[in-house]
Design a protein around this motif. Structure first.
Motif, mmCIF file in Angstrom:
data_model
loop_
_atom_site.group_PDB
_atom_site.id
_atom_site.type_symbol
_atom_site.label_atom_id
_atom_site.label_comp_id
_atom_site.label_asym_id
_atom_site.label_seq_id
_atom_site.Cartn_x
_atom_site.Cartn_y
_atom_site.Cartn_z
ATOM 1 N N ASP A 16 -14.777 -15.864 -15.298
ATOM 2 C CA ASP A 16 -14.015 -16.189 -16.495
ATOM 3 C C ASP A 16 -12.782 -15.307 -16.660
ATOM 4 O O ASP A 16 -11.917 -15.609 -17.481
ATOM 5 N N ASP A 17 -12.708 -14.218 -15.894
ATOM 6 C CA ASP A 17 -11.559 -13.312 -16.004
ATOM 7 C C ASP A 17 -10.416 -13.702 -15.082
ATOM 8 O O ASP A 17 -9.406 -12.998 -15.011
ATOM 9 N N VAL A 18 -10.532 -14.830 -14.378
ATOM 10 C CA VAL A 18 -9.455 -15.322 -13.517
ATOM 11 C C VAL A 18 -9.048 -16.710 -14.020
ATOM 12 O O VAL A 18 -9.867 -17.624 -14.081
ATOM 13 N N LYS A 19 -7.779 -16.847 -14.372
ATOM 14 C CA LYS A 19 -7.261 -18.126 -14.875
ATOM 15 C C LYS A 19 -6.342 -18.810 -13.872
ATOM 16 O O LYS A 19 -6.185 -20.030 -13.912
ATOM 17 N N VAL A 20 -5.712 -18.033 -12.990
ATOM 18 C CA VAL A 20 -4.784 -18.592 -11.999
ATOM 19 C C VAL A 20 -5.018 -17.892 -10.664
ATOM 20 O O VAL A 20 -5.248 -16.675 -10.618
ATOM 21 N N VAL A 21 -4.960 -18.671 -9.583
ATOM 22 C CA VAL A 21 -5.060 -18.140 -8.218
ATOM 23 C C VAL A 21 -3.722 -18.342 -7.526
ATOM 24 O O VAL A 21 -3.179 -19.454 -7.517
ATOM 25 N N ILE A 22 -3.175 -17.271 -6.967
ATOM 26 C CA ILE A 22 -1.974 -17.352 -6.134
ATOM 27 C C ILE A 22 -2.404 -17.152 -4.692
ATOM 28 O O ILE A 22 -2.966 -16.122 -4.335
ATOM 29 N N LEU A 23 -2.140 -18.154 -3.856
ATOM 30 C CA LEU A 23 -2.483 -18.096 -2.432
ATOM 31 C C LEU A 23 -1.219 -17.815 -1.632
ATOM 32 O O LEU A 23 -0.208 -18.507 -1.804
ATOM 33 N N THR A 24 -1.260 -16.809 -0.772
ATOM 34 C CA THR A 24 -0.091 -16.478 0.037
ATOM 35 C C THR A 24 -0.528 -15.971 1.401
ATOM 36 O O THR A 24 -1.724 -15.852 1.682
ATOM 37 N N GLY A 25 0.450 -15.702 2.252
ATOM 38 C CA GLY A 25 0.166 -15.208 3.595
ATOM 39 C C GLY A 25 0.535 -13.752 3.739
ATOM 40 O O GLY A 25 1.511 -13.274 3.144
ATOM 41 N N GLY A 26 -0.237 -13.015 4.536
ATOM 42 C CA GLY A 26 0.026 -11.609 4.769
ATOM 43 C C GLY A 26 1.077 -11.391 5.838
ATOM 44 O O GLY A 26 1.502 -12.329 6.535
ATOM 45 N N PRO A 27 1.513 -10.143 6.018
ATOM 46 C CA PRO A 27 2.529 -9.813 7.026
ATOM 47 C C PRO A 27 2.036 -10.072 8.444
ATOM 48 O O PRO A 27 0.835 -10.094 8.710
ATOM 49 N N ASP A 28 3.002 -10.242 9.352
ATOM 50 C CA ASP A 28 2.636 -10.367 10.759
ATOM 51 C C ASP A 28 2.374 -8.989 11.349
ATOM 52 O O ASP A 28 2.407 -7.975 10.640
ATOM 53 N N LYS A 29 2.129 -8.914 12.657
ATOM 54 C CA LYS A 29 1.763 -7.634 13.268
ATOM 55 C C LYS A 29 2.922 -6.641 13.312
ATOM 56 O O LYS A 29 2.709 -5.448 13.549
ATOM 57 N N LYS A 30 4.151 -7.113 13.055
ATOM 58 C CA LYS A 30 5.301 -6.213 12.930
ATOM 59 C C LYS A 30 5.594 -5.871 11.471
ATOM 60 O O LYS A 30 6.639 -5.326 11.151
ATOM 61 N N ASP A 31 4.666 -6.242 10.581
ATOM 62 C CA ASP A 31 4.746 -5.972 9.145
ATOM 63 C C ASP A 31 5.872 -6.735 8.460
ATOM 64 O O ASP A 31 6.394 -6.308 7.436
ATOM 65 N N ASN A 32 6.238 -7.894 9.012
ATOM 66 C CA ASN A 32 7.201 -8.779 8.368
ATOM 67 C C ASN A 32 6.458 -9.642 7.364
ATOM 68 O O ASN A 32 5.682 -10.512 7.736
#
Length: 264
Positions: A45-61
């Motif tokens: 109940d403490d989460v109202k919105v989920v943001i889905l994204t991608g993490g950095p690549d192996k070069k930290d981009n």
């Protein structure tokens, strides 16, 4: 979790797909982790919105890849039965993104190819960084989209454009994705997560139970005939009129004050 990172703050869950060496491609382990964590989030109940994204690549981009597709290294030796099972394995978490009571926002920060485009389309709202790239390249590999692409893409951009993108395997940039209705908004990459969080906060400020019911009405009514869909909406409208938030919201409006909306 080996391939996901979850951060919850201010009623927003940021869920990051993190496979740096594979540009966040979706393999079976990642799909299973998504299925598990989305079930856990939906119960909170403490989460109202989920943001889905991608993490950095192996070069930290951090803006290289949202999700570069399904993991071809896993798929290359699939039999027909194994390929079908893989598609159904993805369907479960993708439908959770689509149908869970929380609002889901895809913050697309780079490549959204194949399964990456498909998982973004499973979310309620898509915000793209200006360097994002979208494509359904599967027919160039001798297969078709297997994570809902032939169905969700046509529903979002129309059958003609969906056929063109799937038949040609063309990449499109963020501006074109916005023009055809595939994404809701395009922002500078440095502003992507801040924009997603601001939208999430705005949604959270509304009646969260009402938002969840509106989401269900839109999803369930989309494939219904208009007469039954409007009747369904009337039924759900009646349900929302029996809540604390309805009483508080309308009273606050009449009293010219801010409403304290607490239902979920």
């Amino acid at each position: 979790m080996n391939n996901l990172k979850l951060d919850v703050a201010d009623q927003i869950a940021v869920l990051t797909i993190s496979r740096p060496g594979a540009l966040n491609a979706l393999n079976s382990e990642t799909l299973d982790e998504l299925n598990t964590v989305l079930s856990e989030i939906e119960a909170r109940d403490d989460v109202k919105v989920v943001i889905l994204t991608g993490g950095p690549d192996k070069k930290d981009n951090a803006f290289k890849s949202f999700v570069a597709g399904a993991d071809i290294a896993e798929m290359v030796n699939f039999s027909a039965a194994e390929a079908r099972a893989f598609g159904m394995r993805a369907a479960e978490p993708f439908f959770k993104l689509m149908n869970m009571r929380q609002v889901t926002i895809a913050a697309v920060n780079g490549f959204a190819l194949g399964g990456g485009c498909e998982i973004a389309m499973a979310c309620d709202i898509r915000i793209a960084s200006d360097n994002a790239t979208f494509a359904q390249p599967e027919t160039g590999l001798g297969i078709i989209p297997g994570f809902g692409g032939t169905q969700r893409l046509a529903r979002l951009v129309g059958m003609g454009r969906a056929k063109e993108l799937i038949f040609t395997c063309d990449n499109i940039d963020a501006a074109e994705a916005y023009r055809i209705g595939l994404v809701n908004k395009v922002v500078a990459k440095e502003e992507l997560m801040d924009t997603a969080r601001k939208m999430a906060s705005k949604i959270i400020s509304k009646g969260s139970y009402a938002v969840s019911i509106a989401k269900a009405a839109i999803n369930n009514g989309y494939d219904m005939d208009i007469k039954n869909a409007v009747e369904m909406e009337a039924n759900l409208f009646g349900i929302t009129c029996s809540t604390h938030d309805k009483t508080e919201g309308m009273t606050a409006f009449l009293e010219r004050r801010a409403a304290d909306l607490t239902d979920f």
